[in-house]
Design a protein around this motif. Structure first.
Motif, PDB file in Angstrom:
ATOM      1  N   ARG A 170      69.976  25.936  60.634  1.00 22.30           N
ATOM      2  CA  ARG A 170      70.087  26.323  59.317  1.00 22.30           C
ATOM      3  C   ARG A 170      71.182  27.199  59.250  1.00 22.30           C
ATOM      4  NH1 ARG A 170      65.472  28.783  56.361  1.00 22.30           N
ATOM      5  NH2 ARG A 170      64.494  29.485  58.560  1.00 22.30           N
ATOM      6  N   VAL A 171      72.193  27.191  58.251  1.00 19.28           N
ATOM      7  CA  VAL A 171      73.030  28.339  58.093  1.00 19.28           C
ATOM      8  C   VAL A 171      72.661  29.092  56.770  1.00 19.28           C
ATOM      9  CG1 VAL A 171      75.419  28.981  57.915  1.00 19.28           C
ATOM     10  CG2 VAL A 171      74.883  26.838  59.054  1.00 19.28           C
ATOM     11  N   VAL A 172      72.457  30.321  56.946  1.00 22.42           N
ATOM     12  CA  VAL A 172      72.239  31.367  55.724  1.00 22.42           C
ATOM     13  C   VAL A 172      73.454  32.169  55.711  1.00 22.42           C
ATOM     14  CG1 VAL A 172      70.987  33.492  55.104  1.00 22.42           C
ATOM     15  CG2 VAL A 172      69.950  31.933  56.787  1.00 22.42           C
ATOM     16  N   VAL A 173      73.876  31.948  54.487  1.00 20.37           N
ATOM     17  CA  VAL A 173      75.074  32.690  53.848  1.00 20.37           C
ATOM     18  C   VAL A 173      74.637  33.998  53.022  1.00 20.37           C
ATOM     19  CG1 VAL A 173      77.116  32.335  52.408  1.00 20.37           C
ATOM     20  CG2 VAL A 173      76.223  30.405  53.433  1.00 20.37           C
ATOM     21  N   LEU A 174      75.194  35.128  53.484  1.00 16.07           N
ATOM     22  CA  LEU A 174      75.004  36.190  52.842  1.00 16.07           C
ATOM     23  C   LEU A 174      76.112  36.646  51.793  1.00 16.07           C
ATOM     24  CD1 LEU A 174      73.958  38.731  55.800  1.00 16.07           C
ATOM     25  CD2 LEU A 174      72.473  37.075  54.269  1.00 16.07           C
ATOM     26  N   SER A 175      75.472  37.424  50.878  1.00 12.47           N
ATOM     27  CA  SER A 175      76.395  37.893  49.869  1.00 12.47           C
ATOM     28  C   SER A 175      77.225  39.322  50.085  1.00 12.47           C
ATOM     29  CB  SER A 175      75.807  38.280  48.374  1.00 12.47           C
ATOM     30  OG  SER A 175      74.939  39.483  48.536  1.00 12.47           O
ATOM     31  N   PRO A 176      78.451  39.793  49.435  1.00 11.45           N
ATOM     32  CA  PRO A 176      78.909  40.813  49.878  1.00 11.45           C
ATOM     33  C   PRO A 176      77.749  42.036  49.703  1.00 11.45           C
ATOM     34  CG  PRO A 176      80.367  39.546  48.195  1.00 11.45           C
ATOM     35  CD  PRO A 176      78.939  38.954  48.356  1.00 11.45           C
ATOM     36  N   ARG A 177      78.243  42.828  50.313  1.00 13.52           N
ATOM     37  CA  ARG A 177      77.401  44.067  50.282  1.00 13.52           C
ATOM     38  C   ARG A 177      77.408  44.989  48.914  1.00 13.52           C
ATOM     39  NH1 ARG A 177      80.421  47.675  53.260  1.00 13.52           N
ATOM     40  NH2 ARG A 177      80.999  49.020  51.349  1.00 13.52           N
ATOM     41  N   PRO A 178      75.851  45.138  48.843  1.00 15.72           N
ATOM     42  CA  PRO A 178      74.841  45.178  49.362  1.00 15.72           C
ATOM     43  C   PRO A 178      74.416  43.711  49.566  1.00 15.72           C
ATOM     44  CG  PRO A 178      74.158  46.068  47.151  1.00 15.72           C
ATOM     45  CD  PRO A 178      75.804  46.052  47.473  1.00 15.72           C
ATOM     46  N   THR A 179      74.102  43.584  50.595  1.00 15.39           N
ATOM     47  CA  THR A 179      73.711  41.887  51.252  1.00 15.39           C
ATOM     48  C   THR A 179      72.432  41.309  50.464  1.00 15.39           C
ATOM     49  OG1 THR A 179      74.410  40.226  52.561  1.00 15.39           O
ATOM     50  CG2 THR A 179      73.002  42.068  53.170  1.00 15.39           C
ATOM     51  N   ARG A 180      72.615  40.270  49.998  1.00 15.41           N
ATOM     52  CA  ARG A 180      71.235  39.261  49.957  1.00 15.41           C
ATOM     53  C   ARG A 180      71.555  37.979  50.309  1.00 15.41           C
ATOM     54  NH1 ARG A 180      70.190  40.815  43.662  1.00 15.41           N
ATOM     55  NH2 ARG A 180      69.789  43.141  43.901  1.00 15.41           N
ATOM     56  N   ILE A 181      70.518  37.201  50.563  1.00 20.22           N
ATOM     57  CA  ILE A 181      70.868  35.798  50.800  1.00 20.22           C
ATOM     58  C   ILE A 181      71.367  34.987  49.693  1.00 20.22           C
ATOM     59  CG2 ILE A 181      69.893  33.580  51.564  1.00 20.22           C
ATOM     60  CD1 ILE A 181      67.887  35.189  53.232  1.00 20.22           C
ATOM     61  N   ALA A 182      72.659  34.512  49.794  1.00 19.40           N
ATOM     62  CA  ALA A 182      73.439  33.878  48.655  1.00 19.40           C
ATOM     63  C   ALA A 182      72.744  32.313  48.671  1.00 19.40           C
ATOM     64  CB  ALA A 182      74.597  33.913  48.672  1.00 19.40           C
ATOM     65  N   SER A 183      72.755  31.717  49.882  1.00 19.71           N
ATOM     66  CA  SER A 183      72.224  30.374  49.670  1.00 19.71           C
ATOM     67  C   SER A 183      71.886  29.981  51.344  1.00 19.71           C
ATOM     68  CB  SER A 183      73.365  29.440  49.296  1.00 19.71           C
ATOM     69  OG  SER A 183      74.798  29.765  50.054  1.00 19.71           O
ATOM     70  N   VAL A 184      71.308  28.958  51.385  1.00 17.30           N
ATOM     71  CA  VAL A 184      70.792  28.413  52.685  1.00 17.30           C
ATOM     72  C   VAL A 184      71.350  26.935  52.909  1.00 17.30           C
ATOM     73  CG1 VAL A 184      68.940  28.021  54.461  1.00 17.30           C
ATOM     74  CG2 VAL A 184      68.954  30.067  52.844  1.00 17.30           C
ATOM     75  N   PHE A 185      71.691  26.653  53.885  1.00 16.80           N
ATOM     76  CA  PHE A 185      72.037  25.141  54.284  1.00 16.80           C
ATOM     77  C   PHE A 185      71.549  24.560  55.288  1.00 16.80           C
ATOM     78  CE2 PHE A 185      75.593  26.982  51.744  1.00 16.80           C
ATOM     79  CZ  PHE A 185      76.053  26.359  50.997  1.00 16.80           C
ATOM     80  N   PRO A 186      70.632  23.816  55.242  1.00 18.09           N
ATOM     81  CA  PRO A 186      70.121  22.733  56.563  1.00 18.09           C
ATOM     82  C   PRO A 186      70.958  22.096  56.898  1.00 18.09           C
ATOM     83  CG  PRO A 186      68.654  22.734  54.430  1.00 18.09           C
ATOM     84  CD  PRO A 186      69.829  23.294  54.105  1.00 18.09           C
ATOM     85  N   ILE A 187      70.711  22.011  58.379  1.00 18.03           N
ATOM     86  CA  ILE A 187      71.930  21.188  59.079  1.00 18.03           C
ATOM     87  C   ILE A 187      71.209  19.945  59.915  1.00 18.03           C
ATOM     88  CG2 ILE A 187      74.100  20.859  60.535  1.00 18.03           C
ATOM     89  CD1 ILE A 187      74.617  22.924  58.488  1.00 18.03           C
TER      90      ILE A 187
END
Length: 242
Positions: free
Chosen positions: A199-216
């Motif tokens: 899985r690839v977890v994409v973080l947002s700009p600071r202050p960071t949150r999880i923006a999206s998750v991509f299963p591979i």
């Protein structure tokens, strides 16, 4: 199945600067999760929370159902900065940190992991006699030698040239087929994340949150040039504003 790593509402700031802003993440045993995000967004701070080097201001980080309050030998960090002791041989570096008082047993363990990472025959070599890729193999072997459940990897191959980095990614995948570990990888390299992770977890700009998750979903060996993975790459880059 219970999560190996469970992050619930984790927040972390430094003085008046919020860095991590409410992260929720569950990682299964044996899962490989890559974390990407904009430069300076808080990826390394999140890794420090997971590894116990920092404590969340609120929320929690759990490993095996227990709160993470300090670093544990069950979880090892491999960073982009070299941590090999230059005054020790490869074998002595790999013996460092092993708990056994039996020198012969420690040497045997060190030699086994030198072989695992492809350094058989270099046990008596000193770091200055090794290439950058070989030094990274020493670091990985030393991490594996203490038999951790979890590998935290903070841009481990970023200082290597492209060809050596590719070889090391393939070595890592080979090792993980033989010795299953839970892995958290911090990387700026989207292709590296897609090539390695479940899985690839994409973080947002600071202050960071999880923006999206991509299963591979594609099995290894993978080619990032596959249309399905190219589509994932474009989606991740789009999420990053690129």
């Amino acid at each position: 199945m219970d999560a190996k790593i469970l992050v619930s509402g984790a927040r972390k700031g430094f003085k008046s600067l919020p860095v991590v802003d409410g992260i929720d993440l569950a990682v299964a045993p044996g899962e490989f999760v890559a974390i990407v995000g904009p430069s300076g967004c808080g990826k390394s701070t999140l890794l420090k929370l997971l590894a116990g080097f920092e404590h969340p201001d609120s929320g929690s980080v759990m490993i095996d159902g227990q709160p993470v309050t300090r670093p544990t030998p069950n979880a090892i960090v491999i960073s982009q900065h070299g941590s090999v002791f230059p005054w020790l041989t490869v074998q002595e570096n790999l013996m460092f940190g092993l708990s056994s008082t039996d020198d012969a047993a420690r040497a045997a363990t060190a030699d086994h992991y030198a072989d695992v990472v492809g350094l058989k025959g270099f046990e008596k070599a000193y770091p200055h006699e090794l290439s950058g890729g070989m030094l990274k193999r020493v670091e990985i072997a030393r991490a594996l030698a203490v038999k951790p459940d979890i590998l935290f990897m903070d841009e481990p191959f970023s200082a290597l040239d492209a060809l050596t980095a590719l070889k090391m990614r393939n070595e890592l995948l080979r090792i993980l087929r033989e010795e299953r570990h839970t892995v958290i990888l911090i990387t700026h390299d989207v292709e590296e994340a897609i090539y390695l992770a479940d899985r690839v977890v994409v973080l947002s700009p600071r202050p960071t949150r999880i923006a999206s998750v991509f299963p591979i979903g594609q099995p290894h060996p993978r080619k990032v040039s596959q249309p399905e993975l190219q589509a994932v790459k474009e989606a991740i880059l789009g999420q990053l504003g690129l």
